[in-house]
Design a protein around this motif. Structure first.
Motif, PDB file in Angstrom:
ATOM      1  N   THR A  10     -22.301 -25.047   2.805  1.00  0.00           N
ATOM      2  CA  THR A  10     -23.166 -24.384   3.780  1.00  0.00           C
ATOM      3  C   THR A  10     -23.006 -25.019   5.161  1.00  0.00           C
ATOM      4  O   THR A  10     -22.932 -26.233   5.294  1.00  0.00           O
ATOM      5  CB  THR A  10     -24.640 -24.501   3.330  1.00  0.00           C
ATOM      6  N   GLU A  11     -22.961 -24.195   6.196  1.00  0.00           N
ATOM      7  CA  GLU A  11     -22.866 -24.700   7.562  1.00  0.00           C
ATOM      8  C   GLU A  11     -24.161 -25.418   7.939  1.00  0.00           C
ATOM      9  O   GLU A  11     -25.255 -25.002   7.564  1.00  0.00           O
ATOM     10  CB  GLU A  11     -22.612 -23.537   8.521  1.00  0.00           C
ATOM     11  N   GLU A  66     -33.254 -18.705  18.291  1.00  0.00           N
ATOM     12  CA  GLU A  66     -33.049 -17.358  17.741  1.00  0.00           C
ATOM     13  C   GLU A  66     -31.723 -16.775  18.229  1.00  0.00           C
ATOM     14  O   GLU A  66     -30.987 -16.149  17.457  1.00  0.00           O
ATOM     15  CB  GLU A  66     -34.213 -16.457  18.133  1.00  0.00           C
ATOM     16  N   GLY A  69     -28.770 -18.003  16.385  1.00  0.00           N
ATOM     17  CA  GLY A  69     -28.787 -17.672  14.964  1.00  0.00           C
ATOM     18  C   GLY A  69     -29.235 -18.778  14.047  1.00  0.00           C
ATOM     19  O   GLY A  69     -28.772 -18.873  12.904  1.00  0.00           O
ATOM     20  N   GLU A  71     -31.823 -19.168  12.369  1.00  0.00           N
ATOM     21  CA  GLU A  71     -32.479 -18.722  11.131  1.00  0.00           C
ATOM     22  C   GLU A  71     -31.482 -18.430  10.016  1.00  0.00           C
ATOM     23  O   GLU A  71     -31.864 -18.326   8.840  1.00  0.00           O
ATOM     24  CB  GLU A  71     -33.329 -17.475  11.392  1.00  0.00           C
ATOM     25  N   ASP A  72     -30.191 -18.336  10.349  1.00  0.00           N
ATOM     26  CA  ASP A  72     -29.174 -18.062   9.337  1.00  0.00           C
ATOM     27  C   ASP A  72     -28.656 -19.331   8.663  1.00  0.00           C
ATOM     28  O   ASP A  72     -27.907 -19.251   7.685  1.00  0.00           O
ATOM     29  CB  ASP A  72     -27.986 -17.314   9.965  1.00  0.00           C
ATOM     30  N   PHE A  73     -29.039 -20.483   9.190  1.00  0.00           N
ATOM     31  CA  PHE A  73     -28.592 -21.750   8.603  1.00  0.00           C
ATOM     32  C   PHE A  73     -29.488 -22.136   7.431  1.00  0.00           C
ATOM     33  O   PHE A  73     -30.700 -21.925   7.466  1.00  0.00           O
ATOM     34  CB  PHE A  73     -28.617 -22.866   9.652  1.00  0.00           C
ATOM     35  N   GLN A  74     -28.886 -22.713   6.403  1.00  0.00           N
ATOM     36  CA  GLN A  74     -29.646 -23.212   5.272  1.00  0.00           C
ATOM     37  C   GLN A  74     -30.075 -24.667   5.465  1.00  0.00           C
ATOM     38  O   GLN A  74     -31.033 -25.125   4.855  1.00  0.00           O
ATOM     39  CB  GLN A  74     -28.806 -23.111   3.990  1.00  0.00           C
ATOM     40  N   VAL A  99     -36.102 -22.200   8.064  1.00  0.00           N
ATOM     41  CA  VAL A  99     -34.873 -22.854   7.622  1.00  0.00           C
ATOM     42  C   VAL A  99     -35.186 -23.625   6.334  1.00  0.00           C
ATOM     43  O   VAL A  99     -36.118 -24.426   6.301  1.00  0.00           O
ATOM     44  CB  VAL A  99     -34.331 -23.807   8.710  1.00  0.00           C
TER      45      VAL A  99
END
Length: 222
Positions: A10-11, A66, A69, A71-74, A99
């Motif tokens: 995961t990034e 926002e 991005g 919110e797309d990171f785990q 997150v």
């Protein structure tokens, strides 16, 4: 999403490229993890842009997070520690973005408590941990020191004189001192897992585990 479901590839979002954040981001890159760094300081952005994907942005502003991005990171790491206000705001913004894993650097116990209360999943104390680790290494024959949980510790150390020339079975280290030798590394030879027949030489390295206080006592043996 639970922690055990987060993929190792995961990034990772790293906010702040000070000494802690930059070392962490560079190490993650070296380990093959994808990293996106966020930094407000133009000089640091330029310094690291040839090594890492870096965005110059103010992460205390939720709109900036926002837009990139977040919110797309785990996984996200807040490496900002010198400014308590910035650290808290960034962490709160990441919590609001839901997150799943937020790691945050703290510079004091009070700072850490605040970060946990607003939703940080993991709080780390780099300066304190490094100082405690070095203190243990300076005070005895320990060469490395990792404290786990509930007083359990693993150390790399030189063997006490009384164990030189004996096998582990003959030395009876566990019976005498309450610690367990996990492995032994003779000079120029590969690491080997310890058994009762493992021979201990004066120049060997031992990997030993056990209660912190018992390990300290064992490491101070002459």
């Amino acid at each position: 999403m639970s922690e055990d479901r987060i993929s190792r590839d995961t990034e990772v979002l790293v906010v702040g490229l000070g000494r802690f954040g930059s070392a962490l981001a560079a190490t993650l890159e070296r380990l093959g993890r994808e990293v996106l760094a966020v930094e407000t300081d133009e000089y640091l952005v330029q310094q690291w842009s040839h090594r890492l994907p870096v965005i110059e942005a103010d992460a205390t502003n939720p709109e900036a997070l926002e837009q990139l991005g977040a919110e797309d990171f785990q996984v996200a790491v807040v490496g900002v520690g010198t400014s308590l206000e910035a650290s808290v705001l960034i962490t709160a913004n990441l919590v609001d973005l839901e997150v799943p894993q937020i790691w945050a650097k703290a510079v004091s116990a009070e700072h850490g408590r605040i970060l946990r209360r607003i939703g940080a999943h993991h709080v780390v104390y780099p300066e304190y941990d490094a100082g405690a680790r070095v203190a243990h290494m300076v005070s005895g024959r320990m060469l490395d020191y990792i404290e786990m949980e509930d007083g359990f510790t693993i150390v790399k150390m030189r063997p006490p004189r009384e164990t030189h020339g004996f096998t582990l079975g003959e030395s009876k280290i566990r019976e005498k001192y309450g610690v367990a030798v996990i492995g032994v590394k003779p000079p120029g030879e590969p690491f080997e897992y310890a058994t009762d027949s493992t021979h201990i030489g004066a120049d060997d390295l031992l990997i030993v585990s056990g209660d912190t206080n018992l390990l300290e006592a064992f490491a101070h043996r002459p």
